[in-house]
Scaffold this active site. Structure first.
Site, mmCIF file in Angstrom:
data_model
loop_
_atom_site.group_PDB
_atom_site.id
_atom_site.type_symbol
_atom_site.label_atom_id
_atom_site.label_comp_id
_atom_site.label_asym_id
_atom_site.label_seq_id
_atom_site.Cartn_x
_atom_site.Cartn_y
_atom_site.Cartn_z
ATOM 1 N N TYR A 50 -0.330 2.924 4.281
ATOM 2 C CA TYR A 50 -0.224 3.076 2.822
ATOM 3 C C TYR A 50 -1.231 4.096 2.267
ATOM 4 O O TYR A 50 -1.593 4.022 1.092
ATOM 5 C CB TYR A 50 -0.413 1.723 2.136
ATOM 6 C CG TYR A 50 0.864 0.901 2.069
ATOM 7 C CD1 TYR A 50 2.010 1.372 1.407
ATOM 8 C CD2 TYR A 50 0.933 -0.371 2.630
ATOM 9 C CE1 TYR A 50 3.165 0.629 1.324
ATOM 10 C CE2 TYR A 50 2.107 -1.138 2.551
ATOM 11 C CZ TYR A 50 3.215 -0.623 1.888
ATOM 12 O OH TYR A 50 4.364 -1.365 1.793
ATOM 13 N N HIS A 116 9.997 -3.196 2.466
ATOM 14 C CA HIS A 116 9.640 -1.795 2.221
ATOM 15 C C HIS A 116 10.780 -0.918 2.714
ATOM 16 O O HIS A 116 11.394 -1.207 3.747
ATOM 17 C CB HIS A 116 8.363 -1.429 2.994
ATOM 18 C CG HIS A 116 8.131 0.053 3.110
ATOM 19 N ND1 HIS A 116 7.446 0.766 2.153
ATOM 20 C CD2 HIS A 116 8.539 0.959 4.042
ATOM 21 C CE1 HIS A 116 7.427 2.045 2.513
ATOM 22 N NE2 HIS A 116 8.083 2.190 3.655
HETATM 23 N N1 UDP Z 1 2.082 -2.857 -5.002
HETATM 24 C C1 UDP Z 1 1.104 -3.728 -5.473
HETATM 25 N N2 UDP Z 1 0.768 -3.663 -6.807
HETATM 26 C C2 UDP Z 1 1.322 -2.774 -7.664
HETATM 27 C C3 UDP Z 1 2.300 -1.883 -7.178
HETATM 28 C C4 UDP Z 1 2.649 -1.952 -5.846
HETATM 29 O O1 UDP Z 1 0.560 -4.544 -4.719
HETATM 30 O O2 UDP Z 1 0.979 -2.765 -8.858
HETATM 31 C C5 UDP Z 1 2.472 -2.932 -3.580
HETATM 32 C C6 UDP Z 1 3.912 -3.435 -3.375
HETATM 33 O O3 UDP Z 1 3.930 -4.266 -2.220
HETATM 34 C C7 UDP Z 1 4.671 -2.142 -3.166
HETATM 35 C C8 UDP Z 1 3.649 -1.297 -2.395
HETATM 36 O O4 UDP Z 1 2.418 -1.627 -3.009
HETATM 37 O O5 UDP Z 1 5.880 -2.348 -2.483
HETATM 38 C C9 UDP Z 1 3.873 0.181 -2.446
HETATM 39 O O6 UDP Z 1 3.959 0.586 -3.798
HETATM 40 P P1 UDP Z 1 5.052 1.623 -4.292
HETATM 41 O O7 UDP Z 1 4.701 2.019 -5.678
HETATM 42 O O8 UDP Z 1 5.186 2.721 -3.260
HETATM 43 O O9 UDP Z 1 6.379 0.742 -4.365
HETATM 44 P P2 UDP Z 1 7.693 0.730 -3.459
HETATM 45 O O10 UDP Z 1 7.966 2.154 -3.002
HETATM 46 O O11 UDP Z 1 7.406 -0.209 -2.303
HETATM 47 O O12 UDP Z 1 8.762 0.204 -4.369
#
Ligand code: UDP
Ligand code: MG
Length: 136
Positions: A50, A116
């Site tokens: 990440y 994911h």
């Molecule tokens: N996440 C979190 N808090 C937030 C936003 C995201 O813990 O406020 C976590 C969540 O598990 C998410 C991951 O971080 O799936 C990656 O974030 P992203 O914005 O890339 O979302 P995604 O692509 O998974 O929809």
């Protein structure tokens, strides 16, 4: 033309024994499983995976959670796989995800959202290499 994407089932799904249900939905939507790897990530591995979120306030909590239980890493294949998986998953926050999406049905909150999926061809390449280096 068939396209590959990368998908990962998150620890909250293992915690609640709903991994099989999620895989059923993925299969029912026409995705084929090309590769699978069951892993328990270290916090350092989660941080690497990440890394694009390293400056976000949720980064530390996210990486801690991602290393607290097992994950299932998968390469999926179908036409339009990248966009179709993102659509089937729903948006990040389960409360805002459309009805019928995996995150709306199974996700707990914006962090513990069960699944994911890669968001672009570049992410697919990076994420498949990250987990399946030398395998496919
Ligand atoms: N996440 C979190 N808090 C937030 C936003 C995201 O813990 O406020 C976590 C969540 O598990 C998410 C991951 O971080 O799936 C990656 O974030 P992203 O914005 O890339 O979302 P995604 O692509 O998974 O929809
Ligand atoms: Mg993302």
């Amino acid at each position: 033309m068939k396209e590959k994407t990368f998908c990962l089932i998150k620890p909250d799904a293992f915690e609640r024994n709903i991994v099989g249900k999620i895989l059923d939905i993925i299969e029912a939507h026409g995705f084929q499983f090309v590769a699978m790897r069951f892993l328990h990530l270290s916090e350092t591995e989660a941080e690497q995976f990440y890394i694009i979120h390293k400056d976000k306030d949720f980064y530390h909590g996210l990486c801690k959670y991602m290393s607290e239980g097992p994950v299932l890493c998968m390469v999926l294949e179908k036409e339009n796989a990248i966009a179709d998986l993102r659509k089937l998953m729903g948006v990040t926050d389960p409360d805002k995800a459309e009805k019928g999406t995996i995150r709306n049905e199974f996700g707990i909150d914006i962090r513990h959202n069960s699944i994911h999926g890669s968001d672009s061809p570049e992410s697919v390449k990076r994420e498949i290499t990250f987990f399946f280096k030398g395998v496919i």
